[in-house]
Design an enzyme around this catalytic site. Structure first.
Site, PDB file in Angstrom:
ATOM      1  N   ASP A 131      26.367  -5.345  15.001  1.00 26.49           N
ATOM      2  CA  ASP A 131      25.458  -5.340  15.789  1.00 26.49           C
ATOM      3  C   ASP A 131      24.621  -4.167  16.126  1.00 26.49           C
ATOM      4  O   ASP A 131      23.333  -4.081  15.960  1.00 26.49           O
ATOM      5  CB  ASP A 131      26.201  -5.366  17.369  1.00 26.49           C
ATOM      6  CG  ASP A 131      26.250  -6.838  17.914  1.00 26.49           C
ATOM      7  OD1 ASP A 131      25.621  -7.713  17.363  1.00 26.49           O
ATOM      8  OD2 ASP A 131      27.248  -7.224  18.742  1.00 26.49           O
ATOM      9  N   THR A 132      25.194  -3.059  15.922  1.00 18.11           N
ATOM     10  CA  THR A 132      24.625  -1.642  15.951  1.00 18.11           C
ATOM     11  C   THR A 132      23.980  -1.698  14.631  1.00 18.11           C
ATOM     12  O   THR A 132      22.631  -0.986  14.525  1.00 18.11           O
ATOM     13  CB  THR A 132      25.579  -0.534  16.009  1.00 18.11           C
ATOM     14  OG1 THR A 132      26.463  -0.723  17.234  1.00 18.11           O
ATOM     15  CG2 THR A 132      24.922   0.859  16.177  1.00 18.11           C
TER      16      THR A 132
END
Length: 429
Positions: A191-192
């Site tokens: 996600d990051t």
């Protein structure tokens, strides 16, 4: 007219168009407007970076708010997840499933430089808010999609979450445990990384638009990000038809985590021959340096079962802090094994602004993560305010050209939600 209706009408009447963060210095992206339809982590992290750099980011949520606002709340009710990803943004609540909501969004999109979404592929098109529809009202728009698998391929329309991306990208397999079980590298890795690559793609598209005057559609995926983070390992594996897993807490016999005599952990990185000289000097183990079995790095790896216990035994003779001083004096790369809690007092994390303390209007002093990079001339201006749901709906609709009477009507029919505050009771209305 009921009291809540009176409060809402007064709020609509009194709202003026004024920059929320006018008191902060201009950032690198000052003047850039971003319409943000993202949820959870990947997309919101990208748009939070834009907000930190001075862009005006308008987060669009459905009436009632997205689930993110209620995710992983503290016992006191503080939403660290939502705050960390949405600080410094503006908030408006619009029902984009209605024709009127869609028309409002297109009016707003015409005022923006960037539109970002992370719905499953095809959802925005079905809503009438896809790239072609937005481009019709804003030909120079950068339309960005934070996707799962990417825009192409047989699984492009499948749902995706971080742990799924880590699995399909090979990361979970690469991080197998001692018993051979696939493991997540960390929570939110894909996600990051996906958010960072998405931000990079949007900034690249903005740069291209400055040179050519043309907008475009961009995409950054969770799967692509997780693979991209492991570029070297994937390339080596594909070349040699073998996955070279870490195999525990160490990369080599002389690089990784070791426990000191006080039970605390440190990590060293002594990967080449010069560092082997420094490490044996720091450990006071001239005998290891002179031992022919360990003379070269390949030899040390072949004798790993013999060498590692010797190094482990030596580290147990002193406390961690003493070892850190000795190793640094001998030019051996070394660091403490911090927990996230330790970061609150880490001098480098604080000095570089990686961890910051901010005053939030609702929660008081909040420790959180700053920008992970520096710009000398146009530094980040971290927003301290996490927007209340719909607190900027009125102002954004005024920017889009609506009258106060039209906004009152839309709010009454639930097409939009506005944030109002009863000064007498302190309650949200």
């Amino acid at each position: 007219m009921s009291r809540p209706e009176q409060i809402a009408e007064r709020a609509i009447e009194e709202t003026t168009v004024a920059p929320k963060i006018a008191s902060l210095p201009a950032g690198a992206l000052d003047g850039v407007r971003v319409l943000d339809f993202t949820r959870f982590m990947q997309g919101p992290y990208a748009t939070r970076i834009f907000a930190d750099l001075g862009a005006e980011v308008v987060k669009v949520e459905r009436p009632g708010g997205e689930w993110d606002r209620r995710l992983r709340l503290s016992p006191a009710g503080f939403g660290g997840f939502f705050h960390s990803l949405n600080r410094g943004k503006r908030s408006m609540a619009v029902d984009i499933t209605t024709d009127e909501g869609r028309e409002l969004i297109l009016k707003l999109a015409a005022t923006c430089d960037v539109v970002i979404e992370n719905f499953r592929p095809g959802v925005m098109e079905r809503l009438g808010l896809g790239y072609e529809q937005v481009r019709a009202v804003n030909p120079k728009v950068i339309f960005a999609a934070a996707s799962g698998y990417g825009p192409h391929g047989p699984n492009a329309a499948e749902p995706m979450f971080d742990m799924v991306a880590q699995a399909v990208s090979g990361v979970s397999d690469f991080n197998r445990g001692i018993e051979g079980e696939p493991r997540l590298a960390t929570r939110g890795l894909a996600d990051t990384a996906g958010g960072m690559f998405l931000a990079m793609a949007v900034l690249t598209a903005l740069f291209v638009r400055e040179r050519t005057g043309q907008g475009q559609r961009v995409d950054a995926s969770l799967m692509g990000a997780a693979i991209g983070l492991h570029t070297a390992e994937v390339t080596i594996a594909l070349d040699q038809n073998k996955v070279f897993r870490l195999g525990g807490s160490r990369v080599t016999s002389t690089s990784g985590a070791f426990k000191a005599g006080d039970g605390k952990w440190l990590v060293i990185a002594a990967t080449d021959q010069k560092l082997w000289v420094h490490l044996t000097a720091a450990l006071g183990r001239q005998d290891l340096f002179e031992d022919e079995r360990f003379a070269k790095s390949r030899a040390r790896e072949k004798q790993r079962d013999i060498l590692e216990p010797m190094i482990e035994e030596t580290f147990l003779t002193k406390g961690r802090d003493e070892w850190v001083g000795i190793l640094r004096a001998n030019n051996v790369p070394v660091a403490l094994v911090n927990s996230f809690l330790d970061l609150a007092d880490d001098p480098d994390a604080l000095a570089n602004g990686y961890i910051v303390e901010q005053e939030d209007r609702k929660w008081g002093s909040v420790k959180t993560v700053g920008l992970p990079f520096h710009l000398e001339r146009t530094p980040g201006r971290l927003g301290t305010v996490t927007p209340e749901l719909g607190e900027d709906t009125i102002e954004e609709l005024l920017i889009a050209g609506l009258t106060r009477e039209q906004i009152t009507d839309l709010a009454a029919r639930g097409v939009v939600e506005i944030y109002t505050h009863d000064n007498e009771t302190g309650e949200r209305r």
